[in-house]
Design a protein around this motif. Structure first.
Motif, PDB file in Angstrom:
ATOM      1  N   PRO A   1       0.837  -1.206   0.000  1.00 57.20           N
ATOM      2  CA  PRO A   1       0.000   0.000   0.000  1.00 57.20           C
ATOM      3  C   PRO A   1       0.868   1.252   0.000  1.00 57.20           C
ATOM      4  N   GLY A   2       0.365   2.307  -0.617  1.00 62.68           N
ATOM      5  CA  GLY A   2       0.881   3.636  -0.347  1.00 62.68           C
ATOM      6  C   GLY A   2       0.122   4.170   0.863  1.00 62.68           C
ATOM      7  N   ALA A   3       0.157   5.485   1.059  1.00 61.65           N
ATOM      8  CA  ALA A   3      -0.542   6.060   2.219  1.00 61.65           C
ATOM      9  C   ALA A   3      -2.034   5.716   2.138  1.00 61.65           C
ATOM     10  N   THR A   4      -2.536   5.159   3.218  1.00 62.91           N
ATOM     11  CA  THR A   4      -3.930   4.695   3.268  1.00 62.91           C
ATOM     12  C   THR A   4      -4.566   5.249   4.539  1.00 62.91           C
TER      13      THR A   4
ATOM     14  N   ALA B   1      -2.451  15.997   7.686  1.00 65.26           N
ATOM     15  CA  ALA B   1      -1.334  16.736   7.098  1.00 65.26           C
ATOM     16  C   ALA B   1      -0.951  16.202   5.713  1.00 65.26           C
ATOM     17  N   LEU B   2      -1.544  15.064   5.335  1.00 67.70           N
ATOM     18  CA  LEU B   2      -1.154  14.452   4.058  1.00 67.70           C
ATOM     19  C   LEU B   2      -1.907  15.082   2.896  1.00 67.70           C
ATOM     20  N   ASP B   3      -1.244  15.146   1.767  1.00 64.70           N
ATOM     21  CA  ASP B   3      -1.883  15.596   0.523  1.00 64.70           C
ATOM     22  C   ASP B   3      -2.959  14.570   0.150  1.00 64.70           C
ATOM     23  N   PRO B   4      -4.221  14.991   0.052  1.00 63.63           N
ATOM     24  CA  PRO B   4      -5.286  14.028  -0.280  1.00 63.63           C
ATOM     25  C   PRO B   4      -5.012  13.267  -1.581  1.00 63.63           C
ATOM     26  N   ALA B   5      -4.205  13.846  -2.452  1.00 59.96           N
ATOM     27  CA  ALA B   5      -3.921  13.193  -3.743  1.00 59.96           C
ATOM     28  C   ALA B   5      -3.104  11.903  -3.571  1.00 59.96           C
TER      29      ALA B   5
ATOM     30  N   SER C   1      -1.630   1.414  -5.927  1.00 59.71           N
ATOM     31  CA  SER C   1      -1.633   2.775  -6.491  1.00 59.71           C
ATOM     32  C   SER C   1      -1.048   2.857  -7.888  1.00 59.71           C
ATOM     33  N   LEU C   2      -0.197   1.924  -8.246  1.00 63.63           N
ATOM     34  CA  LEU C   2       0.617   2.089  -9.455  1.00 63.63           C
ATOM     35  C   LEU C   2      -0.248   2.016 -10.718  1.00 63.63           C
TER      36      LEU C   2
END
Ligand SMILES: NC(=O)c1ccc[n+]([C@@H]2O[C@H](COP(=O)([O-])OP(=O)(O)OC[C@H]3O[C@@H](n4cnc5c(N)ncnc54)[C@H](OP(=O)(O)O)[C@@H]3O)[C@@H](O)[C@H]2O)c1
Length: 272
Positions: free
Chosen positions: A186-189, A203-207, A233-234
Motif C-alpha cells: 500500500p501507499g498512504a492509506t 497533514a497528508l496531501d489528499p492526492a 496505487s501504481l
C-alpha cells in the motif's frame, strides 16, 4: 456461532481496525469463516458479531499481543493445528517514522518484533501447515516504503522491504507445495496507523491518500489475478515489470570470483 463452509478459514492479524478489519469484512462477504487476531478483544468481538449477523459466517476471536512471544506462539500453534485455516492475512503492523539519528535501538524494537519477527514466524507456521494440507495462501502486508526509502521512516521501510523479500522467496519455495504468497504494497492509506505513530493523516496531501476499502478491494483483485506483488496505487504495471526486468538482469553478475574492473583491484594471486 457455528456454520460450516467449504471455503478455507481466513486468519487475519491486526483485524480490529484499518486494513485488517476490511480484509475480514471482504472475506466474510465471500463466505469464508474467520479467525480475527489483535490485542483489543472488544473491538474484535464487535466486528465478529457484525460479520456473523451480516454474512452468517463463523468468526472466532483471538486476543493476542503478537510482540509477546508466548502469545505469538499460541497463534502459530493455532495455525498449525486448525486444519480449516487455509489463508493467512499477515497484516498486523505498526509504524515508527522517527529519523534513525537521534533515536535509540529500543525506539524501534517493538516495531521490529511486530513487523518482522511476528510476520515471519506466522508466515513460516502457515507455509508449513498449508503445505501439509495440500495448499493455501498467505497475504503479507508490505508497503511502498519497502521500495522507496527516500520517502520516510528508514527502519519502518526496512521492515517492509524485509516483508517483500521474504514474501517473494516464500512464494518461490511454496509454489511446489501449493502455497502461494502475495505481497501487498500500500501507499498512504487512511487508517489509524497515522495517529498511532504520532503523525497526522490530516497533514497528508489528499492526492496521495487512498481509502482503505479501495486499497483492500484492489489488493484482493490482485490476489484473485494471481499477482505475487501488488501495488494498488501504481497506474501502469509495466513500470513495475521494467524494474523487475532490470533486477533480473543483474542476477548472473551478483556473485563472481573477481571484483568489477572499476574498483581497480588486482585479482589475488592464487596460492602456489
Ligand atoms: N495505512 C497505511 O498507510 C499503510 C501503508 C503501507 C502499509 N501499511 C501496512 O498495513 C498493515 C495494516 O496497517 P493499518 O494502516 O491498517 O494499521 P492500523 O489501522 O494501525 O491497524 C493495525 C492493526 O494491527 C493491530 N496491532 C497493532 N499492534 C499489535 C500487536 N502488538 N499485536 C497484535 N496486533 C497488533 C491493531 O490492533 P490492536 O491495537 O487491537 O492490537 C490493528 O488491528 C500494517 O502492516 C502496515 O504497516 C499501512
Amino acid at each position: 456461532m457455528t456454520t460450516t463452509s467449504s471455503k478455507p478459514t481466513v486468519l487475519v492479524t491486526g483485524a480490529s481496525t484499518g486494513i485488517g478489519a476490511v480484509y475480514a469484512e471482504r472475506f466474510a462477504r465471500r463466505g469464508h469463516n474467520l479467525v480475527l487476531v489483535a490485542r483489543d478483544f472488544q473491538r474484535l468481538e464487535n466486528l465478529a458479531n457484525r460479520l456473523w449477523e451480516q454474512y452468517g459466517v463463523n468468526v472466532a476471536v483471538e486476543a493476542a499481543d503478537l510482540t509477546n512471544r508466548s502469545e505469538l506462539e499460541r497463534i502459530e500453534q493455532l495455525i498449525a493445528s486448525d486444519k480449516h485455516i487455509g489463508v493467512l492475512v499477515n497484516n498486523a503492523g505498526m509504524a515508527v517514522s522517527k529519523p534513525i539519528i537521534g533515536s535509540t535501538p529500543d525506539d524501534f524494537q517493538q516495531m521490529i518484533d511486530l513487523n518482522v519477527t511476528a510476520a515471519t514466524r506466522l508466515g513460516i507456521a502457515a507455509a508449513n501447515a498449508f503445505a501439509k494440507r495440500g495448499g493455501g495462501a498467505i497475504i503479507n502486508l508490505s508497503s511502498v516504503l519497502g521500495i522507496a526509502h527516500e520517502i520516510s521512516g528508514g527502519v519502518y521501510g526496512g521492515s517492509k522491504a524485509f516483508v517483500l523479500n521474504f514474501s517473494r522467496a516464500l512464494h518461490q519455495e511454496g509454489v511446489a507445495h501449493g502455497v502461494r504468497v502475495q505481497a501487498v504494497l500500500p501507499g498512504a492509506t487512511r487508517t489509524e496507523i497515522w495517529d498511532r505513530s504520532g503523525g497526522s493523516v490530516a497533514a497528508l496531501d489528499p492526492a496521495i491518500l487512498m481509502d482503505v476499502h479501495d486499497l483492500v478491494d484492489a489488493a484482493l483483485a490482485g490476489f484473485d489475478a494471481g499477482e505475487t506483488v501488488t501495488i494498488p496505487s501504481l497506474p501502469d504495471v509495466a513500470d513495475w515489470q521494467a524494474l523487475e526486468s532490470a533486477r533480473v538482469k543483474l542476477l548472473p553478475n551478483l556473485s563472481r570470483n573477481t571484483p568489477a574492473a572499476r574498483y581497480g583491484v588486482k585479482a589475488a594471486e592464487k596460492a602456489a
